[in-house]
Design an enzyme around this catalytic site. Structure first.
Site, short mmCIF file in Angstrom:
data_model
loop_
_atom_site.label_atom_id
_atom_site.label_comp_id
_atom_site.label_asym_id
_atom_site.label_seq_id
_atom_site.Cartn_x
_atom_site.Cartn_y
_atom_site.Cartn_z
N GLY A 23 0.85 -1.19 0.00
CA GLY A 23 0.00 0.00 0.00
C GLY A 23 0.88 1.23 0.00
N GLY A 26 4.15 0.80 2.24
CA GLY A 26 4.95 -0.31 1.70
C GLY A 26 5.63 0.11 0.40
N LYS A 196 1.91 9.92 19.83
CA LYS A 196 1.24 10.04 18.51
C LYS A 196 -0.21 9.57 18.65
CE LYS A 196 1.33 10.36 13.85
NZ LYS A 196 0.95 9.20 13.10
N ASN A 204 -8.20 13.42 15.35
CA ASN A 204 -8.87 12.70 14.25
C ASN A 204 -10.37 12.45 14.46
OD1 ASN A 204 -6.16 12.73 13.66
ND2 ASN A 204 -6.04 10.62 13.00
N ASN A 214 -8.44 19.73 9.72
CA ASN A 214 -7.84 19.86 11.05
C ASN A 214 -8.03 21.27 11.60
OD1 ASN A 214 -7.11 17.24 10.72
ND2 ASN A 214 -4.91 17.61 10.54
N GLU A 276 -8.74 3.01 11.77
CA GLU A 276 -7.92 2.30 12.76
C GLU A 276 -8.39 2.65 14.18
OE1 GLU A 276 -3.72 1.33 10.68
OE2 GLU A 276 -4.03 3.47 10.93
P1 NAD Z 1 -2.60 1.04 2.86
O1 NAD Z 1 -4.02 0.61 3.05
O2 NAD Z 1 -2.28 1.99 1.76
O3 NAD Z 1 -1.69 -0.25 2.64
C1 NAD Z 1 -1.84 -1.45 3.33
C2 NAD Z 1 -1.58 -2.57 2.34
O4 NAD Z 1 -1.51 -3.81 3.04
C3 NAD Z 1 -2.70 -2.73 1.29
O5 NAD Z 1 -2.13 -2.72 0.00
C4 NAD Z 1 -3.30 -4.10 1.60
O6 NAD Z 1 -3.78 -4.78 0.46
C5 NAD Z 1 -2.08 -4.80 2.19
N1 NAD Z 1 -2.41 -6.00 2.96
C6 NAD Z 1 -3.34 -6.16 3.93
N2 NAD Z 1 -3.35 -7.43 4.35
C7 NAD Z 1 -2.41 -8.09 3.63
C8 NAD Z 1 -1.97 -9.44 3.60
N3 NAD Z 1 -2.50 -10.37 4.38
N4 NAD Z 1 -0.97 -9.77 2.74
C9 NAD Z 1 -0.43 -8.85 1.91
N5 NAD Z 1 -0.81 -7.56 1.89
C10 NAD Z 1 -1.80 -7.18 2.74
O7 NAD Z 1 -2.11 1.60 4.25
P2 NAD Z 1 -0.96 2.67 4.54
O8 NAD Z 1 -1.49 4.03 4.36
O9 NAD Z 1 0.28 2.27 3.81
O10 NAD Z 1 -0.77 2.48 6.11
C11 NAD Z 1 -0.04 1.40 6.69
C12 NAD Z 1 0.19 1.75 8.15
O11 NAD Z 1 1.06 2.88 8.21
C13 NAD Z 1 -1.10 2.16 8.89
O12 NAD Z 1 -1.09 1.70 10.20
C14 NAD Z 1 -1.05 3.69 8.85
O13 NAD Z 1 -1.74 4.31 9.92
C15 NAD Z 1 0.46 3.92 8.96
N6 NAD Z 1 0.89 5.21 8.42
C16 NAD Z 1 0.48 5.61 7.17
C17 NAD Z 1 0.91 6.83 6.67
C18 NAD Z 1 0.51 7.31 5.29
O14 NAD Z 1 0.77 8.48 4.98
N7 NAD Z 1 -0.09 6.50 4.45
C19 NAD Z 1 1.76 7.64 7.45
C20 NAD Z 1 2.17 7.19 8.71
C21 NAD Z 1 1.72 5.98 9.18
O1 KPL Z 2 -1.38 12.16 12.13
C1 KPL Z 2 -2.32 12.81 11.79
C2 KPL Z 2 -3.40 12.11 11.04
O2 KPL Z 2 -4.16 12.74 10.32
O3 KPL Z 2 -3.48 10.88 11.20
C3 KPL Z 2 -2.41 14.26 12.19
C4 KPL Z 2 -2.11 15.16 11.03
C5 KPL Z 2 -1.37 14.55 13.25
C6 KPL Z 2 -3.73 14.59 12.79
O4 KPL Z 2 -3.96 13.81 13.92
#
Ligand code: NAD
Ligand code: KPL
Length: 317
Positions: A23, A26, A196, A204, A214, A276
């Site tokens: 995703g 990743g 966090k 959120n 926000n 989440e």
């Molecule tokens: P996303 O939904 O874009 O990606 C998750 C991926 O995991 C999807 O492609 C899904 O198909 C895959 N997946 C789920 N189960 C699976 C399995 N059994 N086998 C293989 N693949 C599988 O999510 P994301 O935005 O990348 O977020 C991932 C984590 O990172 C979350 O906890 C999110 O809160 C955290 N995060 C995201 C961001 C961001 O900007 N996207 C920033 C900071 C933290």
């Molecule tokens: O981390 C965030 C989110 O949107 O998940 C911020 C920008 C800090 C708001 O809680």
């Protein structure tokens, strides 16, 4: 001594980065590690996804409006190949089940990097694979998908990594450096994750309930500050006093700095994706309950958000 008897130079074949979940995060990690010349393999959900990926011929990273495609190898969870280093990049609610699928492939010295937001999923994964070293990570980087197998690097940030067992930093952090992944070793990663979590709990859910960016919370500062006071007491009660310091001030600062953004939870709800919630507000309420600590405002917020999600036919766990 003849040449042939000289000791061979120490072999430094880099360990493959297996990435579970292609995703936003990743893909962001996979493309940057690949760009630095490091070996990466994606683990996709199933044969159907693998076929779709192969048809696309790689992942595309869009950074500063420049798009580059990277032909990264991919496989399915059932592939018969050992895994020594695994980045778990699924959502918190998928992490445990996803790791269970590949647990049999982990080597005895395997290391997992858990990128999930909130708390609860990391502990569940660590309990599932007690033989492995699980590192917890907290990231302020921002990325989103603008198509299948395409990721936009939307917000530069920082990733903190740490080991709750207090073991030293791994040598491979140098590979993150080489890949341009801004990071820091955090001796108290739990404190960072709690901080966090508290920020996300204060911002959120209210952005979802008030249906605002926000910055819209500037019209609800009393409500935000009531939550911050309760969250700070909870953090102290949970043995995380550092995470409680000036929480209210930081929340207001984040609201101001990200005024134009929609929170990640608001985006999830707007796009009818599962949130989440259980790993943020749900985790905070359960932690309070376990300690018989009263958090009436957080509980009420949890109930309001749960009702809101139910009314829209979205999962509320
Ligand atoms: P996303 O939904 O874009 O990606 C998750 C991926 O995991 C999807 O492609 C899904 O198909 C895959 N997946 C789920 N189960 C699976 C399995 N059994 N086998 C293989 N693949 C599988 O999510 P994301 O935005 O990348 O977020 C991932 C984590 O990172 C979350 O906890 C999110 O809160 C955290 N995060 C995201 C961001 C961001 O900007 N996207 C920033 C900071 C933290
Ligand atoms: O981390 C965030 C989110 O949107 O998940 C911020 C920008 C800090 C708001 O809680």
């Amino acid at each position: 001594m003849p040449d042939s008897a000289l000791p061979l130079p120490h072999s430094t074949t880099p360990v493959t980065w297996h990435i579970l979940g292609a995703g936003s995060m990743g893909m962001l990690w996979a493309t940057r590690l690949t760009r630095a010349g490091l070996p990466v393999k994606l683990i996709l959900r199933n044969a159907e996804r693998l076929q779709a990926y192969e048809a696309a011929q790689g992942l595309t990273l869009i950074e500063d409006e420049d798009a580059q495609q990277w032909a990264i190898r991919a496989q399915i969870p059932e592939t018969d190949e050992p895994i020594q280093r695994l980045l778990v990049a699924c959502k918190a609610y998928d992490a445990e089940q996803a790791v269970a699928q590949i647990a049999g492939r982990l080597t005895v010295n395997a290391e997992l990097i858990l990128l999930q937001n909130g708390l609860g999923s990391q502990q569940a994964v660590a309990a599932l694979v007690p033989q492995a070293r699980c590192l917890f990570a907290s990231s302020t980087e921002g990325a989103f998908r603008d198509g299948d197998w395409r990721v936009v690097f939307a917000g530069r940030g920082h990733t903190w990594l740490g080991d709750t067992g207090q073991a030293p930093a791994p040598a491979w952090l140098e590979e993150l450096q080489r890949s341009g992944i801004a990071h820091e070793w955090s001796p108290n990663i739990l404190s960072r994750l709690w901080r966090k979590l508290a920020l996300n709990c204060a911002i959120n859910p209210l952005t979802v309930l008030h249906d605002c960016r926000n910055g819209g919370l500037q019209a609800h500062t009393a409500e935000v500050q009531t939550l911050c006071t309760e969250l700070a007491s909870l953090l102290e009660h949970c043995g995380q006093p550092e995470a409680a310091v000036d929480l209210g001030l930081e929340v207001l600062r984040v609201i101001q700095a990200t005024a134009n953004n929609y929170s990640s939870m608001h985006q999830d709800v707007a796009q009818r994706r599962r949130t989440e919630i259980s790993y943020l507000l749900g985790y905070a309420c359960e932690a309070a309950q376990r300690r018989q600590f009263e958090v009436p405002h957080l509980q009420q917020l949890h109930q309001r958000l749960t009702r809101h999600l139910q009314q829209r036919g979205l999962p509320c766990h």
